[in-house]
Design an enzyme around this catalytic site. Structure first.
Site, mmCIF file in Angstrom:
data_model
loop_
_atom_site.group_PDB
_atom_site.id
_atom_site.type_symbol
_atom_site.label_atom_id
_atom_site.label_comp_id
_atom_site.label_asym_id
_atom_site.label_seq_id
_atom_site.Cartn_x
_atom_site.Cartn_y
_atom_site.Cartn_z
ATOM 1 C CG MET A 118 -2.033 -0.976 1.157
ATOM 2 S SD MET A 118 -3.591 -0.828 1.908
ATOM 3 C CE MET A 118 -2.890 -0.539 3.666
ATOM 4 C CB ALA A 129 3.885 4.727 3.101
ATOM 5 C CG HIS A 146 8.419 0.359 5.873
ATOM 6 N ND1 HIS A 146 8.876 -0.887 5.963
ATOM 7 C CD2 HIS A 146 7.356 0.531 6.331
ATOM 8 C CE1 HIS A 146 7.817 -1.637 6.417
ATOM 9 N NE2 HIS A 146 6.709 -0.684 6.650
ATOM 10 C CG HIS A 147 15.027 -0.138 5.591
ATOM 11 N ND1 HIS A 147 16.050 -0.215 4.561
ATOM 12 C CD2 HIS A 147 15.386 1.088 6.144
ATOM 13 C CE1 HIS A 147 16.751 0.775 4.393
ATOM 14 N NE2 HIS A 147 16.381 1.517 5.218
ATOM 15 C CG HIS A 149 6.938 -1.949 2.226
ATOM 16 N ND1 HIS A 149 6.961 -0.860 2.991
ATOM 17 C CD2 HIS A 149 5.693 -2.484 2.166
ATOM 18 C CE1 HIS A 149 5.608 -0.661 3.485
ATOM 19 N NE2 HIS A 149 4.840 -1.772 3.006
ATOM 20 C CD GLN A 174 -6.022 -3.770 2.997
ATOM 21 O OE1 GLN A 174 -6.187 -4.173 1.951
ATOM 22 N NE2 GLN A 174 -5.006 -3.760 3.804
ATOM 23 C CE LYS A 176 4.401 -4.618 10.893
ATOM 24 N NZ LYS A 176 3.087 -4.255 11.134
ATOM 25 C CG ASP A 177 0.648 -7.118 8.398
ATOM 26 O OD1 ASP A 177 0.078 -6.580 9.281
ATOM 27 O OD2 ASP A 177 1.652 -6.810 7.577
ATOM 28 N NE ARG A 205 -2.428 2.003 10.388
ATOM 29 C CZ ARG A 205 -2.770 1.055 9.392
ATOM 30 N NH1 ARG A 205 -2.165 -0.106 9.576
ATOM 31 N NH2 ARG A 205 -3.932 0.975 8.647
#
Length: 273
Positions: free
Chosen positions: A27, A29, A31-32, A34, A58, A146-147, A184
């Site tokens: 989605m 934004a 970061h490391h 991703h 979602q 993490k998810d 976030r």
């Protein structure tokens, strides 16, 4: 790197690809965390597709859809430098249609823990990911541990619908201080970020307890709650790989999950044992 926004253009380019295709849906934004997905996909496949799409289905009413961080120019540069072949950035109107066929998350996995706190969230996840799989037709698709609940649901979706692809789990990436990377995290004020560290510290405590021979779930959860007493803990759960609750930790078959709010920011983290 080709940047594609149009569905038909993506279909045409995808049809020309031979060999294996890795796919990383995001989605934005970036970061490391991703980047770790992108790098693994790049190393394991002939071609690499990354999508950036802030999926509205979602997000629940009152959640942060409108203020979800968007950094298109930076994301494009990250993908280009990481060797992405195709960056797919569709509009909402091209992904969703009126009165379309709907997928639903499984009755158990989709409505416990994150699904209980965010009812309908995983329905939106499986809907958009199935669409993206149909468009990109990947050999392998990469998702972060993490998810964890999302990862298991998508694995089950691939199994249940006999999808010809592999779901590849990738380890969580953390800041130097232990905070799990999340888009976030930018919402956290300095004092909130310090409090948020109690989440990863509680998971480290759980790991040390297990290594010392403590396997009772309730005993582990009590110590974790004590370490997070200064934040709003939504749940601490100790489950097996299919998310069934465990009274005792089972080595190589356990996930310890935490969800908490720090200020107005909701964070999740976990430990795979």
């Amino acid at each position: 790197m080709k940047i594609i926004r149009d569905i038909e253009a993506l279909k045409a380019v995808r049809g020309q690809l031979s060999g294996s295709v890795g796919f990383v849906p995001t989605m934005g934004a970036l970061h490391h965390g991703h980047l770790s997905l992108i790098q693994k996909a790049r190393a394991e496949n002939d071609h690499l597709i990354v999508s950036i799409f802030v999926n509205p289905t979602q997000f629940l009413p009152g959640e942060d859809l409108d203020r979800y961080p968007r950094r298109e120019e930076a994301d494009r540069k990250i993908c280009e430098l990481a060797g992405v072949d195709i960056l797919f950035m569709p509009e909402i109107s091209s992904i969703y249609r009126a009165d379309e066929v709907k997928l639903k998350a499984p009755a158990y996995l989709g409505y416990i823990l994150e699904g209980n706190r965010r009812p309908g969230h995983f329905d939106g996840v499986v809907q958009v990911v199935m669409k993206l799989f149909g468009l990109t037709r990947p050999t392998r698709a990469y998702f972060g541990k993490k998810d964890a609940q999302q990862l298991r649901i998508l694995q089950k979706m691939a199994e249940d619908f006999f999808l010809p692809l592999e779901i590849v789990p990738v380890d969580t990436v953390r800041e130097e201080d232990g905070l799990a990377l999340s888009s976030r995290n930018v919402y956290l004020r300095p004092e909130e970020r310090e409090k948020a560290l109690s989440i990863s510290r509680s998971l480290k405590r759980a790991s040390r307890l297990v290594m010392a021979g403590e396997l009772e779930s309730e005993a582990i959860k009590r110590q974790m709650h004590e370490m997070m007493k200064d934040i709003d803990v939504e749940y601490v759960a100790i489950v097996d790989r299919d998310f069934k609750p465990l009274e005792k930790v089972e080595i190589k078959n356990t996930i310890i999950l935490v969800a908490a709010k720090v200020g107005q920011t909701r964070l999740i983290d976990n430990l795979w044992i």
